[in-house]
Every structure is written in structure tokens, then in C-alpha cells.
Write an enzyme that holds these catalytic residues in place. Structure first.
Site, mmCIF file in Angstrom:
data_model
loop_
_atom_site.group_PDB
_atom_site.id
_atom_site.type_symbol
_atom_site.label_atom_id
_atom_site.label_comp_id
_atom_site.label_asym_id
_atom_site.label_seq_id
_atom_site.Cartn_x
_atom_site.Cartn_y
_atom_site.Cartn_z
ATOM 1 N N THR A 187 0.804 -1.237 0.000
ATOM 2 C CA THR A 187 0.000 0.000 0.000
ATOM 3 C C THR A 187 0.840 1.293 0.000
ATOM 4 O O THR A 187 0.274 2.378 0.114
ATOM 5 C CB THR A 187 -0.952 0.023 1.223
ATOM 6 N N TYR A 222 1.276 1.683 -8.261
ATOM 7 C CA TYR A 222 0.348 1.099 -7.286
ATOM 8 C C TYR A 222 -1.001 0.795 -7.958
ATOM 9 O O TYR A 222 -1.517 -0.321 -7.864
ATOM 10 C CB TYR A 222 0.163 2.053 -6.106
ATOM 11 N N LYS A 257 -2.630 -2.884 -8.649
ATOM 12 C CA LYS A 257 -3.922 -3.269 -8.061
ATOM 13 C C LYS A 257 -4.894 -3.699 -9.172
ATOM 14 O O LYS A 257 -5.666 -4.638 -9.002
ATOM 15 C CB LYS A 257 -4.518 -2.115 -7.245
#
Ligand SMILES: NC(=O)c1ccc[n+]([C@@H]2O[C@H](COP(=O)([O-])OP(=O)(O)OC[C@H]3O[C@@H](n4cnc5c(N)ncnc54)[C@H](OP(=O)(O)O)[C@@H]3O)[C@@H](O)[C@H]2O)c1
Length: 295
Positions: free
Chosen positions: A62, A125, A129
Site C-alpha cells: 500500500t 500502485y 492493483k
């Protein structure tokens, strides 16, 4: 029903573990050292040993800015991990609930994003994802992918805790006012996943697919910070609020450009599961009360 939770020490993982018993579930939480989701042997052996009826993947990479230079780890945890979990769940014919993010969108839309809107991640990121979402969707039909945004809780690192820390350290703070989204309590995400799990337990069939869930009402980071400091002072966590200055994103450069519009439409999850977004102002007070009790 037995539920295996990966990433049990993360914000959402902890909330799932805190709440699971009250839903009558037999919760098996796994930290990253007990179950590394990027390791196929580890995934296979732990899942076949525990024999869950459902897996919830609360594990993720994250660190949004760090991911730009740590791509290998970001893709391993956010793409390979969910892919391995989905493949094992398919073998056992059990569902996988997976959590994703508003960062799969570029934030250019003028209105809240629906599940069917075009994705266009602008960061490592976000792309990692999205690849994780696709891996789950392409491997296993029995899946729930819950996209959420701006997660906060009393655990780990998040905007609320950063503001609280800066409130002690500074008299003045600049906060971005041109990015808007729905702050979402990790507790609300856990409740949402457990409610869907309960519906699955009763009906053995739910409408699988991608869902959006975030807190209401939508607000800018600046508006969120105003509310955070207002509550901190009201609850005597801080003596006074620092002076807040509203700035544009361009005045606050970060490695990754954040989406201007992070608003997620929650109509589908309300229609299909009867789940309504939490009022983040209420859940924020709960988080502060928990922080106060732990002082
Ligand atoms: N935080 C946000 O603002 C936000 C916004 C939108 C969506 N989301 C999504 O919401 C979900 C939950 O986020 P969160 O804020 O609860 O995350 P978090 O607090 O950062 O927790 C992530 C957890 O994943 C674990 N993990 C990392 N690598 C792992 C591996 N290889 N195997 C097993 N576990 C591993 C970490 O364990 P260690 O600590 O041991 O490394 C950590 O406990 C994620 O899917 C995230 O992408 C978050």
C-alpha cells in the site's frame, strides 16, 4: 463458516479479526510471516491445512509513492498474490473476497465512478492493483472485488493519524483542497465484507463481481482535515487546531499524482446487498474515542 484472512495486521485485517466472531464466523487470521501470499507453496499449504469456506485478502502493498521505485514488490503482492489465492480458491471451489482501490481510475471524471467505468491507473500502485483485480476475475468466478478509498482507522498509518501527529508538531498546515473522495473507515470495510459473507453463508450464492464502497459524504482532503481537527479539539485530543491553509495539488508535489476525483458511486452495493455507505464523520469519532482509550 470458517474464514481465512490474509494480512491480519493491516488496517482492514485487524478490523476483520475484531468483528468476525460477532458475525458467528470462525476467523483464521494470517500475518505476512504466517502466510506470504506471493509464495505459491505457502499459499497452497496454509489454505489446504485450514480448509476455509471463504478467503478474504486484506494483504496488499500500500506504499503508493514507494511503489514507483519498488515495482517488483508492488506487483508481487498486488498481482501475483491475489492470482495465487484465486487459483487455490478455485481448486477448493470456495470464494475469494479481495480489496481494491480508487487508484484504478485516473480521476479525470466529473462524477462519481461506477463499477463499469473505464479504468486508467496512473501509478505503479494503481496498475498493480488493477492487475490483481484482473487476475482474480480471470481465475475465479466466485469473487467479490471491493474497491474503496481513503482508508482510516486507529491502526497503522493513515491520513487521520498523520494529521493528529502533525497537529502536535505544527502551528500551521497546508492541505490539498482540489482532490475529492470518500473517507472510509477500515471498520466499515470489514463490516461490509462480513455482511456479504453472511449473505453467502445463508444463500450460498451471491452476485459476484466488482463493487464500490466508500464513506459518505464526499469531501476534499482539506475538508476532511478541518473535521479531523475540529473533533480532536472537541474530544480534548489536541488543545487547539493548527491553522489550516487550503492549497492546490500542484503546490504540494508528491512522487505520484493523486486522482482529483476519487469519488466512488456506491449504488450497486446498496442495490445488490442492501449495504449503505457509513457516515465518515461518525466513524471518525469512533476512531478518536478508541485512540483516546488507548492513550
Ligand atoms: N490505505 C488506503 O488508504 C487504501 C485506499 C484504497 C484501497 N486500499 C486497499 O485496501 C486494502 C487494505 O488496505 P490497508 O490500509 O488495510 O493496508 P495495510 O494497513 O497497509 O495492510 C496491508 C497488510 O498486508 C500485509 N502484507 C504485505 N505483503 C504481504 C505478503 N506478501 N503476504 C501477506 N501479507 C502481506 C502487510 O503485512 P506486514 O505489515 O507484515 O508487511 C499488512 O499487514 C488493500 O487492498 C489496499 O490496496 C487501501
Amino acid at each position: 463458516m470458517r474464514i481465512l484472512v490474509t494480512g491480519k495486521n493491516g488496517q482492514v485485517g485487524r478490523c476483520l479479526m475484531d468483528q468476525g466472531d460477532s458475525y458467528g464466523f470462525n476467523m483464521h487470521g494470517m500475518s505476512s510471516s504466517e502466510l506470504d501470499i506471493t509464495n505459491i507453496r505457502n499459499v497452497d499449504s496454509v489454505i489446504s491445512q485450514i480448509k476455509p469456506d471463504l478467503v478474504i485478502n486484506a494483504a496488499a502493498y500500500t506504499a503508493v509513492d514507494k511503489a514507483e521505485t519498488d515495482m517488483k514488490s508492488a506487483y508481487a503482492v498486488n498481482e501475483t498474490g491475489p492470482k495465487l489465492l484465486a487459483a487455490t480458491c478455485k481448486k477448493l471451489d470456495i470464494p475469494l473476497f479481495h480489496i481494491s482501490t480508487d487508484y484504478v481510475f485516473d480521476g479525470e471524471s466529473e462524477i462519481p465512478y461506477k463499477e463499469t467505468d473505464t479504468v486508467n491507473p496512473t501509478s505503479v500502485y494503481g496498475r498493480s492493483k488493477l492487475m490483481g483485480e484482473l487476475a482474480v476475475r480471470n481465475t475465479l468466478s466466485k469473487h467479490i472485488i471491493l474497491r474503496t478509498s481513503w482508508v482510516f482507522s486507529e491502526h497503522g498509518n493513515n491520513f487521520v493519524k498523520t494529521m493528529l501527529r502533525l497537529g502536535f508538531e505544527r502551528d500551521e498546515l497546508s492541505v490539498v483542497g482540489d482532490q475529492v473522495g470518500g473517507p472510509t473507515s477500515a471498520n466499515g470495510i470489514a463490516t461490509t465484507l462480513l455482511k456479504i459473507a453472511k449473505q453467502y453463508e445463508f444463500r450460498a450464492q451471491v452476485q459476484w463481481g466488482v463493487y464500490h464502497y466508500c464513506g459518505a459524504p464526499y469531501v476534499s482532503w482539506f475538508g476532511f482535515a478541518e473535521e479531523i481537527f475540529g473533533e480532536c479539539v472537541r474530544l480534548s485530543l489536541l488543545e487547539s487546531s493548527p491553522e489550516l491553509r487550503k492549497v492546490f495539488s500542484v503546490e504540494y508535489p508528491t512522487t505520484v499524482k493523486r486522482p482529483a476525483n476519487s469519488r466512488l458511486s456506491t449504488i450497486k452495493i446498496t442495490n445488490n446487498f442492501g449495504i449503505h455507505p457509513d457516515d465518515w464523520q461518525e466513524t471518525l469519532i469512533n476512531v478518536f474515542n478508541k485512540l483516546k482509550r488507548s492513550q
